[in-house]
Design a protein around this motif. Structure first.
Motif, short mmCIF file in Angstrom:
data_model
loop_
_atom_site.label_atom_id
_atom_site.label_comp_id
_atom_site.label_asym_id
_atom_site.label_seq_id
_atom_site.Cartn_x
_atom_site.Cartn_y
_atom_site.Cartn_z
N ALA A 8 37.27 48.44 56.03
CA ALA A 8 36.39 47.49 55.34
C ALA A 8 35.99 48.04 53.97
O ALA A 8 35.91 49.26 53.78
N ALA A 9 35.75 47.13 53.06
CA ALA A 9 35.39 47.55 51.69
C ALA A 9 34.49 46.50 51.06
O ALA A 9 34.53 45.32 51.41
N ARG A 10 33.68 46.96 50.13
CA ARG A 10 32.92 46.02 49.31
C ARG A 10 33.80 45.64 48.13
O ARG A 10 34.28 46.51 47.40
N ILE A 11 34.03 44.35 47.93
CA ILE A 11 34.99 43.93 46.91
C ILE A 11 34.35 43.16 45.77
O ILE A 11 35.03 42.81 44.81
N GLY A 12 33.07 42.90 45.86
CA GLY A 12 32.48 42.16 44.76
C GLY A 12 31.03 41.78 45.00
O GLY A 12 30.41 42.20 45.98
N THR A 13 30.51 40.97 44.09
CA THR A 13 29.11 40.58 44.09
C THR A 13 29.00 39.09 43.77
O THR A 13 29.78 38.57 42.97
N VAL A 14 28.06 38.45 44.41
CA VAL A 14 27.78 37.05 44.10
C VAL A 14 26.95 37.01 42.82
O VAL A 14 26.03 37.83 42.64
N ILE A 15 27.32 36.10 41.91
CA ILE A 15 26.58 36.00 40.65
C ILE A 15 26.13 34.55 40.43
O ILE A 15 26.60 33.65 41.12
N GLU A 16 25.24 34.38 39.48
CA GLU A 16 24.85 33.00 39.15
C GLU A 16 25.96 32.34 38.34
O GLU A 16 26.49 32.93 37.41
N ASP A 17 26.34 31.15 38.72
CA ASP A 17 27.33 30.40 37.95
C ASP A 17 27.34 28.97 38.46
O ASP A 17 27.81 28.68 39.55
N ALA A 18 26.82 28.10 37.64
CA ALA A 18 26.72 26.70 38.03
C ALA A 18 28.09 26.08 38.25
O ALA A 18 28.24 25.10 38.98
N HIS A 19 29.13 26.66 37.61
CA HIS A 19 30.47 26.10 37.76
C HIS A 19 31.17 26.58 39.02
O HIS A 19 32.24 26.11 39.36
N GLY A 20 30.58 27.58 39.68
CA GLY A 20 31.18 28.09 40.91
C GLY A 20 32.48 28.83 40.70
O GLY A 20 33.35 28.82 41.57
N PHE A 21 32.62 29.52 39.55
CA PHE A 21 33.87 30.24 39.31
C PHE A 21 33.91 31.57 40.06
O PHE A 21 32.91 32.27 40.15
N VAL A 22 35.09 31.90 40.57
CA VAL A 22 35.32 33.23 41.11
C VAL A 22 36.08 34.00 40.03
O VAL A 22 37.16 33.58 39.59
N GLN A 23 35.50 35.11 39.58
CA GLN A 23 36.15 35.90 38.54
C GLN A 23 36.49 37.28 39.09
O GLN A 23 35.93 37.71 40.10
N MET A 24 37.41 37.96 38.40
CA MET A 24 37.79 39.28 38.86
C MET A 24 37.88 40.24 37.69
O MET A 24 38.50 39.93 36.67
N LYS A 25 37.27 41.40 37.87
CA LYS A 25 37.44 42.50 36.92
C LYS A 25 38.77 43.14 37.27
O LYS A 25 38.94 43.65 38.39
N THR A 26 39.74 43.07 36.37
CA THR A 26 41.07 43.57 36.71
C THR A 26 41.13 45.09 36.61
O THR A 26 40.23 45.72 36.08
N ARG A 27 42.22 45.63 37.14
CA ARG A 27 42.41 47.09 37.11
C ARG A 27 42.43 47.62 35.67
O ARG A 27 42.15 48.78 35.44
#
Lengths: 350, 350
Positions: free
Chosen positions: B312-331
């Motif tokens: 198991a791993a922590r892969i991210g954080t929920v953020i405020e975004d009215a548009h509901g976008f899922v974003q990713m910080k790339t390598r």
């Protein structure tokens, strides 16, 4: 049935000329759009609108009943119904035959690539209407798509849950020698409606499927006679096979009276033409009830007082028989054994 | 699944060389024999032995959860599993993702005429083993047969019910800005196992499907952190689509950290070869969990202490975004939007 939250889709679904494609089953945006704009819109309830992978439900106290049915009827549309309403009625009836009040349904769809969306919409709307009419919501679901030639339009599996009121105890194993055997109406209509459609036969009088949800009838029956022993709907295999199942479960025999078994004249004529015995033809809106002799009149009266039991009749008596044979006194005064359906009299009848 | 009472059949079923015929689905003697000698024998429990059209169940107090899944995976047998165990795991997982303890399953089968009985037996035994191992019995079912060319071997729809313990309240709409996003292990194995089998690819290291029942892991997680906000298994459409669904349901955005997302090297290599993005590849034994920041360490520890959450791993954080976008910080330090699966990346993956 996840992904049912309002999104903005770039293209509207073409419900007039569009067809199912593999993307509708891939779980992405196009699956979500189909589910939202067709299924959730038609079935319209709080559970589906929540958009989770399951439904969270409240239940009254009582024993729980669960029943499931796969529906592969061909053709999908037939006189008196279609696979949509049939899949709602069939599972509601299985729950009701356990003496339970059906409360919730789930539905899973296997769609064939290329299936016209207009037909899918008709089917879903028919399901939604049947569910609304019965007062049993479709609270969760799933949709998969298979390639052209790997399915046959639409298959629908439905599962129902319900609760049995205290004091009700119904089981196929509870038939006792001396019990009365009742049927709720004319038999054979569903199977003959399907067969006539399939063979493109036109009879003088159109024969309609009897597909119907029987839980209201069952409620009326149990209100009058809570001590009903057995309830079962004679679907695939017909009355003959269903009574054989019960006879085996209960370890009893049965003696039927051919003259007492209600069959509509046009169904009888069609059966003769098609080489079918109405006793083996599927019903989708009829039930068999077995109760103690002293309750029979009252139960029959309660059935006849309900629109779906207006033509109810007593058709026989449970007898002692270690072999579990179902016998019938014929119209000519003889006796014959009514065996299980042994072959494939009517494939894909439900 | 009626007609499951012991009868004497004239011919034994040939499980070695026999094939499904239309009679196996017609509801008569041959249906009854198949159900009794294969399904009831394998699933072996009191409810099926009763031979009614439904099962009568007892339930502990609590909210009820109901979930359903149609399974049309192709091929039927794949490295690490088959449609039988998959259909048990998939529905158990949908129930578990609502925070419920799965209690009972129903199963409905759509069989294609000509399907080898030996393969059906393997599938049923795999289902039975999965059900036993999970401690969730298959209490009722139905079997239909369609003509050759109108199905594809075996389709299985399963429905599960379970009960939510008091104090547990999990919903896809409960993700809050600041929450931690966890995954229970390496992603993409199921989809890649299926694809490699389908394309007859042999990789240096065999890639096995991760198909598994996750209710034990969920129980361990909820024991450690009852206040988990969201649970969901990233099946069709993969982690990317599932997180997009949750973001929309909750009205939040998400920021993932690509470097933190666990993918086995052989899965990553296979994905590159097949032109797939592991974020969109289906999993059948993984879950996503979202919880408050202050609970994240404890939840992660509980997951890692369970065999199915060891990676198991922590892969991210929920953020405020009215548009509901899922974003990713790339390598490489950039940011990109992780959109919904839009097409049909992997048809018939489950």
């Amino acid at each position: 049935m996840s992904g049912m939250v309002k999104k903005n889709y770039t293209r509207p679904i073409d419900f007039k000329n569009g067809r199912i494609d593999m993307g509708h089953g891939a779980g992405g945006r196009s699956s979500a759009q189909l589910i939202e704009e067709l299924f959730v819109a038609a079935f319209d309830n709080e559970w589906l609108r929540q958009g989770n992978d399951g439904a969270s439900l409240s239940l009254p106290a009582g024993r729980l009943v669960m029943a499931t049915d796969a529906h592969v009827v061909s053709p999908l549309f037939f006189p008196g119904g279609d696979i949509g309403c049939l899949s709602v009625h069939g599972t509601i009836n299985d729950v009701a035959m356990m003496g339970a009040t059906p409360l919730y349904l789930s539905a899973s769809f296997i769609l064939e690539e290329g299936f016209p969306l207009a037909e899918l919409k008709r089917i879903i709307e028919s399901m939604a209407a049947a569910s609304r009419e019965a007062g049993v919501p479709i609270v969760t679901g799933d949709t998969k798509v298979v390639e052209r030639g790997k399915g046959d339009g639409v298959f629908i599996s439905t599962t129902g849950i319900g609760v049995v009121a205290p004091g009700i105890d119904i089981d196929g194993a509870y038939a006792r020698p001396g019990d009365a055997i009742l049927v709720s109406g004319h038999i054979g209509s569903h199977g003959v409606a399907i067969m006539s459609q399939r063979e493109s036969l036109a009879f003088e009088t159109e024969i309609l499927s009897d597909t119907a949800a029987l839980h209201g009838l069952v409620a009326a029956m149990l209100a009058a006679v809570p001590a009903v022993h057995v309830l079962r709907d004679p679907t695939r295999g017909g009355v003959a096979t269903t009574l054989n199942e019960i006879a085996k479960q209960s370890g009893v025999g049965m003696l039927l009276d051919e003259a007492a078994i209600p069959v509509l004249p046009q169904v009888e004529a069609a059966c003769e033409f098609l080489g079918l015995d109405p006793l083996y033809v599927a019903n989708e809106g009829k039930l068999l009830a077995i109760c103690a002799e002293q309750d029979a009149e009252q139960l029959l009266a309660a059935m006849r007082a309900h629109p779906l039991g207006a033509d109810a009749a007593r058709i026989g008596t449970v007898i002692e028989d270690a072999h579990g044979f179902v016998q019938m006194k014929t119209r000519f005064g003889g006796r014959r054994v009514v065996d299980w359906l042994s072959g494939e009299q009517l494939p894909r009848i439900c």
